[in-house]
Scaffold this motif. Sequence first.
Motif, PDB file in Angstrom:
ATOM      1  N   VAL A 164      17.619   6.242  60.938  1.00  0.00           N
ATOM      2  CA  VAL A 164      19.038   6.472  60.387  1.00  0.00           C
ATOM      3  C   VAL A 164      19.594   5.138  59.235  1.00  0.00           C
ATOM      4  O   VAL A 164      19.679   4.434  60.055  1.00  0.00           O
ATOM      5  CB  VAL A 164      19.513   7.065  61.353  1.00  0.00           C
ATOM      6  CG1 VAL A 164      20.891   7.308  60.836  1.00  0.00           C
ATOM      7  CG2 VAL A 164      19.489   7.774  62.398  1.00  0.00           C
ATOM      8  N   GLN A 165      18.809   5.431  57.968  1.00  0.00           N
ATOM      9  CA  GLN A 165      19.770   5.073  57.051  1.00  0.00           C
ATOM     10  C   GLN A 165      21.289   4.519  56.765  1.00  0.00           C
ATOM     11  O   GLN A 165      21.559   3.587  57.280  1.00  0.00           O
ATOM     12  CB  GLN A 165      19.328   5.523  56.092  1.00  0.00           C
ATOM     13  CG  GLN A 165      17.940   5.389  55.305  1.00  0.00           C
ATOM     14  CD  GLN A 165      17.029   4.002  55.663  1.00  0.00           C
ATOM     15  OE1 GLN A 165      17.295   3.080  54.784  1.00  0.00           O
ATOM     16  NE2 GLN A 165      15.783   4.342  56.669  1.00  0.00           N
TER      17      GLN A 165
ATOM     18  N   TYR B 166      29.542   8.872  51.387  1.00  0.00           N
ATOM     19  CA  TYR B 166      29.854   9.171  49.921  1.00  0.00           C
ATOM     20  C   TYR B 166      30.479   7.917  49.130  1.00  0.00           C
ATOM     21  O   TYR B 166      30.119   7.439  48.169  1.00  0.00           O
ATOM     22  CB  TYR B 166      30.977  10.392  49.502  1.00  0.00           C
ATOM     23  CG  TYR B 166      30.770  11.648  48.374  1.00  0.00           C
ATOM     24  CD1 TYR B 166      29.510  11.708  47.506  1.00  0.00           C
ATOM     25  CD2 TYR B 166      31.905  10.694  47.491  1.00  0.00           C
ATOM     26  CE1 TYR B 166      29.616  11.802  46.625  1.00  0.00           C
ATOM     27  CE2 TYR B 166      31.828  10.732  45.946  1.00  0.00           C
ATOM     28  CZ  TYR B 166      31.106  11.544  45.416  1.00  0.00           C
ATOM     29  OH  TYR B 166      30.857  11.738  44.469  1.00  0.00           O
ATOM     30  N   ASP B 167      31.730   7.793  49.970  1.00  0.00           N
ATOM     31  CA  ASP B 167      32.166   6.386  49.426  1.00  0.00           C
ATOM     32  C   ASP B 167      31.909   4.705  49.244  1.00  0.00           C
ATOM     33  O   ASP B 167      31.719   4.342  48.160  1.00  0.00           O
ATOM     34  CB  ASP B 167      34.027   6.467  49.171  1.00  0.00           C
ATOM     35  CG  ASP B 167      34.857   7.830  48.774  1.00  0.00           C
ATOM     36  OD1 ASP B 167      33.896   8.003  48.051  1.00  0.00           O
ATOM     37  OD2 ASP B 167      35.494   8.243  49.455  1.00  0.00           O
ATOM     38  N   SER B 168      31.188   4.984  50.279  1.00  0.00           N
ATOM     39  CA  SER B 168      30.279   3.278  50.681  1.00  0.00           C
ATOM     40  C   SER B 168      29.221   3.750  51.381  1.00  0.00           C
ATOM     41  O   SER B 168      29.251   3.453  52.563  1.00  0.00           O
ATOM     42  CB  SER B 168      31.395   2.950  51.924  1.00  0.00           C
ATOM     43  OG  SER B 168      33.332   2.701  51.540  1.00  0.00           O
ATOM     44  N   PRO B 169      28.076   3.986  50.620  1.00  0.00           N
ATOM     45  CA  PRO B 169      26.996   3.816  51.395  1.00  0.00           C
ATOM     46  C   PRO B 169      26.105   2.581  51.667  1.00  0.00           C
ATOM     47  O   PRO B 169      26.951   1.071  51.168  1.00  0.00           O
ATOM     48  CB  PRO B 169      26.294   4.599  49.672  1.00  0.00           C
ATOM     49  CG  PRO B 169      26.518   4.059  48.584  1.00  0.00           C
ATOM     50  CD  PRO B 169      27.923   4.163  49.073  1.00  0.00           C
ATOM     51  N   SER B 170      25.292   2.570  52.537  1.00  0.00           N
ATOM     52  CA  SER B 170      24.884   1.448  52.803  1.00  0.00           C
ATOM     53  C   SER B 170      24.034   0.831  52.399  1.00  0.00           C
ATOM     54  O   SER B 170      23.639  -0.110  52.123  1.00  0.00           O
ATOM     55  CB  SER B 170      25.038   1.459  54.212  1.00  0.00           C
ATOM     56  OG  SER B 170      23.620   2.443  54.303  1.00  0.00           O
ATOM     57  N   ASN B 171      22.991   2.025  51.575  1.00  0.00           N
ATOM     58  CA  ASN B 171      21.627   1.128  50.483  1.00  0.00           C
ATOM     59  C   ASN B 171      21.897   1.814  49.346  1.00  0.00           C
ATOM     60  O   ASN B 171      22.426   3.360  48.960  1.00  0.00           O
ATOM     61  CB  ASN B 171      20.590   0.804  50.935  1.00  0.00           C
ATOM     62  CG  ASN B 171      20.196   2.390  52.127  1.00  0.00           C
ATOM     63  OD1 ASN B 171      20.455   2.905  51.719  1.00  0.00           O
ATOM     64  ND2 ASN B 171      19.649   2.149  53.079  1.00  0.00           N
TER      65      ASN B 171
END
Length: 372
Positions: free
Chosen positions: A213-214, A223-228
């Motif tokens: 789970v990424q 959508y606004d704060s993707p982790s990678n």
Amino acid sequence: MASLSIRDVYKTYPNGVPVLKGVNIDIEDGQFLILVGGSGCGKSTLLNMIAGLETVTRGDIMIDGKTVNNLSPKDRDIAMVFQSYALYPSMSVRDNISFGLNIRKVPKDEQKKIVDRVSETLQIGHLLDRKPGQLSGGQRQRVAMGRALARDPVMFLFDEPLSNLDAKLRIEMRSEIKLLHQRLGTTIVYVTHDQIEAMTLGDRIAVMKDGIVQQFGAPQEIYDSPSNLFVAGFIGAPPMNFIAGKLVESGSGVGLQLDTGVAQKVLNLPFDAGRLRGKVGQDVILGLRPERITDSRSAHDVSDASLQPVDVRVDVIEPTGPDTLVFAQVNGKRIVSRVHPASNPQPTSNMTLLFDVSKAVLFDPQTEERLA
């Protein structure tokens, strides 16, 4: 309704191939969980493990606080809707919906009440005497959902239920499933490779890749704060723009050097300069959604300090009706922006785009993890 907890779950096939690698997910009663990712990411395997169709190599799956690893599918009180509908072609719609009720020896008068209630909910009462072969794809999917609803389970599992439908029907059935969840309030776990389905349907999204789970969170958060970089590129249509360049000092802050072939400038970035001081002079990747690169007609407030003008040369345009997608080169890579159709940009012409950096994100090109 039921909560769902997936605790440090691993799945390895007998040939030693790992499929899931330490999955952790928790949702509350009545929430709508989306498992999304490309082919082979492990999302369907995880769904099958929740259903009891696949065994857990390590870890725990808990439904309403109870570990169900060793429970058979029939004892988990779940209902599953498959991609292939799985209807009995020789049976009427009525008999398909009531099939499971017959197996459990539910009295006939009670069966009729359940079928009538389910058919009214799904608006398929006029189809009850037809056979599956006489139905459209959307109607068959409603019948498959009706059979699951007749169970009145604590949890619904959907395995890419709309992938066999055409684009128009997919949109209609998306709305039907969302309305159904709002009416029933039952916990749903839904597998899809379609990120638009993920964004429009889910309360919580788990973005998966290679059995991991990424990122797990609310749709807008992802959508606004993707982790990678993977999450940033997977969620969103058109996908996020990735602009590689050097991070430089800009006044008391930091910026990114831009070269569009028409102009060179430093794009000021809204990040904490103190945190990024060690990255100055190094390559970074700036992420900007297409709607964050627009024109003066579409901008809400052109005086906003977050909006910075950048001159570009238009490569390609794609009119979509409500807006026009404009493709141009920045730092040697094509980006896409959304502009007002009245701007009427033309290929090979120059135009000024406004870069809104208020929702910009920054990634490390080596680790692909988010920096800011």
